[in-house]
Scaffold this active site. Structure first.
Site, short mmCIF file in Angstrom:
data_model
loop_
_atom_site.label_atom_id
_atom_site.label_comp_id
_atom_site.label_asym_id
_atom_site.label_seq_id
_atom_site.Cartn_x
_atom_site.Cartn_y
_atom_site.Cartn_z
N TYR A 137 17.67 31.12 6.78
CA TYR A 137 16.38 31.92 7.37
C TYR A 137 16.38 32.04 8.86
O TYR A 137 16.70 31.01 9.56
CB TYR A 137 14.93 31.36 6.92
CG TYR A 137 14.67 31.58 5.38
CD1 TYR A 137 14.62 32.78 5.05
CD2 TYR A 137 14.57 30.38 4.55
CE1 TYR A 137 14.55 32.71 3.43
CE2 TYR A 137 14.25 30.35 3.32
CZ TYR A 137 14.25 31.58 2.69
OH TYR A 137 13.86 31.65 1.34
N ARG B 28 -11.06 -0.83 14.36
CA ARG B 28 -10.87 0.28 13.16
C ARG B 28 -11.85 -0.72 12.20
O ARG B 28 -12.86 -0.77 12.23
CB ARG B 28 -9.47 0.01 12.57
CG ARG B 28 -9.13 1.24 11.82
CD ARG B 28 -7.77 1.26 11.51
NE ARG B 28 -6.95 0.16 10.72
CZ ARG B 28 -5.90 -0.18 10.41
NH1 ARG B 28 -4.89 0.93 10.73
NH2 ARG B 28 -5.33 -1.18 9.83
N MET C 258 12.91 25.06 2.21
CA MET C 258 12.02 24.43 1.40
C MET C 258 13.05 23.48 0.42
O MET C 258 12.56 22.28 0.11
CB MET C 258 11.20 25.08 0.62
CG MET C 258 10.06 24.25 -0.16
SD MET C 258 9.30 25.29 -1.29
CE MET C 258 8.37 26.68 -0.10
N LYS D 280 0.94 -1.25 0.06
CA LYS D 280 0.00 0.11 0.03
C LYS D 280 0.79 1.16 0.15
O LYS D 280 1.82 1.28 0.41
CB LYS D 280 -0.87 -0.02 1.15
CG LYS D 280 -0.16 -0.06 2.49
CD LYS D 280 -1.03 -0.38 3.73
CE LYS D 280 -0.37 -0.45 5.05
NZ LYS D 280 -1.15 -1.05 5.96
#
Ligand SMILES: *Cc1c(COP(=O)(O)O)cnc(C)c1O
Length: 383
Positions: A271, A142, A318, A44
């Site tokens: 930054y 679940r 980023m 998955k």
């Protein structure tokens, strides 16, 4: 030029998927499994971020019986890629999905009456007898039918001529910790259902309960098949579970040095100016950041360069992070660094990254962004 062509230049930051190690892990898992216990490989979420089709092709060659997936799209991608092995969809299916599942030989879990009836009708319309698995909730709360209410649902399935009860399964809330009381309780509840089925003369080919933790630590619960996910990818589900010698992580994350700067004492980095050079420093800029899935750390963690640890300095951006290479004078532009994985005598483990992210290994593997393209190595898959 096509993006997927071999000549398209790979960005200098990527995930590397070692299919040779995957193959070895599969071999070690298969030889650890008692004879006759089938392996259902859990692929998955793009095989936990490793690329489901590549992983499935290797796993078929190494004797996996079938695959577990979460979504219809995931299953269809494997079918389109030529995988003909059984594909078991976990979770619950919407009505609109059922016809697709029948048409493409996808095996679904049926956990409630309405789905049983709908699926039986669709299967009959296709003139097929469709295999189904029943998920029994034994304490996880679940998916699945509650253990005390499972028998009537199972009897309904058996009575439907267009359905074949192929499997019954449950899932453990905790199988990889030293404390096994709750897992044992869940298994006892599951066994009760199996006994009740037997008394009614209902037989089923595939009884399965174990994820990686259960496979390693609950041999009494192996039954006919185990559903192994994270261990295939070389990551143990916990630090206290049984270990199999030779299992190795399949995924590495790498980047090449894309700039080098010299800092004078007192100069700042990045930054927010979270790092100030205490003395003359030499730093490398790696073109990978939180936009690629790296945890948003500051002055924490490291990269491996020339087999040595280069600490991350400042806050990561980023698209970039900075590391101190003062003690690695041989480091040059475009040298390879490792953000996750081994290099030389060192290794940055998936667990190390999970700590930085304050999360779990599963989350780390699945959350590298796809703009880091996957480079499969040591693969001899047919495509
Ligand atoms: C994801 C999943 C697994 C695999 O779990 P691992 O811990 O990765 O081995 C097995 N069974 C079910 C129902 C799952 O959802």
């Amino acid at each position: 030029m096509k993006l997927d062509s071999e000549n398209f230049p790979l960005r200098p930051a990527w995930t590397e998927i070692d299919l040779g190690k995957l193959r070895r892990n599969l071999q070690l898992i298969r030889s650890d499994l008692p004879r006759g216990v089938k392996l259902l490989a859990v692929v998955k979420d793009e095989a936990y971020g490793h690329g489901a089709l590549d992983v499935a092709r290797v796993a078929v060659e190494e004797g996996a019986w079938g695959f577990c997936l979460s979504t219809l799209e995931e299953a269809m991608l494997l079918r389109e890629g030529g995988i003909t092995a059984p594909l078991l969809l976990l979770g619950e299916r919407q009505e609109a999905e059922l016809e697709w599942c029948v048409a493409h030989h996808l095996t679904v879990c049926v956990n409630e009456l309405h789905t049983v009836r709908r699926l039986a009708k669709i299967a009959a319309a296709f003139g097929k007898q469709v295999p189904v698995h029943v998920k029994i909730h034994t304490g996880m709360s679940r998916y699945g039918v509650r253990w005390e209410e499972a028998l009537p649902l199972i009897e309904t399935i058996v009575a439907e001529k267009s359905l074949l009860l192929e499997g019954v399964m449950t899932h453990f809330s905790q199988s990889d910790e030293a404390e096994k009381n709750f897992a044992n309780l869940q298994f006892a509840r599951f066994s009760e259902v199996l006994r009740a089925m037997e008394q009614k003369g209902i037989s089923v080919k595939l009884r399965h309960t174990c994820n990686s933790g259960g496979f390693l630590d609950l041999p009494q619960a192996h039954l006919d098949m185990v559903r192994v996910g994270i261990l295939l990818y070389g990551v143990f589900p916990s630090q206290v579970c049984r270990k199999i010698e030779g299992i190795e992580p399949v995924m590495s994350v790498k980047a090449k040095i894309a700039a080098i700067q010299k800092l004078k004492p007192g100069e700042v980095v990045g930054y927010g100016m979270h790092y100030t050079a205490p003395s003359e420093r030499r730093i490398a800029i790696l073109p990978i950041g939180y936009g690629d899935g790296f945890p948003r750390v500051r002055n924490e963690g490291c990269a491996l360069i020339h087999g040595r640890r280069a600490p991350i300095i400042g806050g990561i951006a980023m698209d970039a992070l900075m590391v101190d290479i003062t003690d690695i004078p041989q480091a040059q532009m475009w040298d390879e660094s490792v953000l996750m994985g081994p290099q030389g005598a060192h290794e940055i483990t998936v667990r190390d990254i999970a700590k930085l992210k304050k999360s779990v290994t599963y989350d780390v593997l699945t959350n590298w962004r796809l703009r880091l393209r996957r480079k499969a190595v040591n693969g001899s898959t047919t495509n």
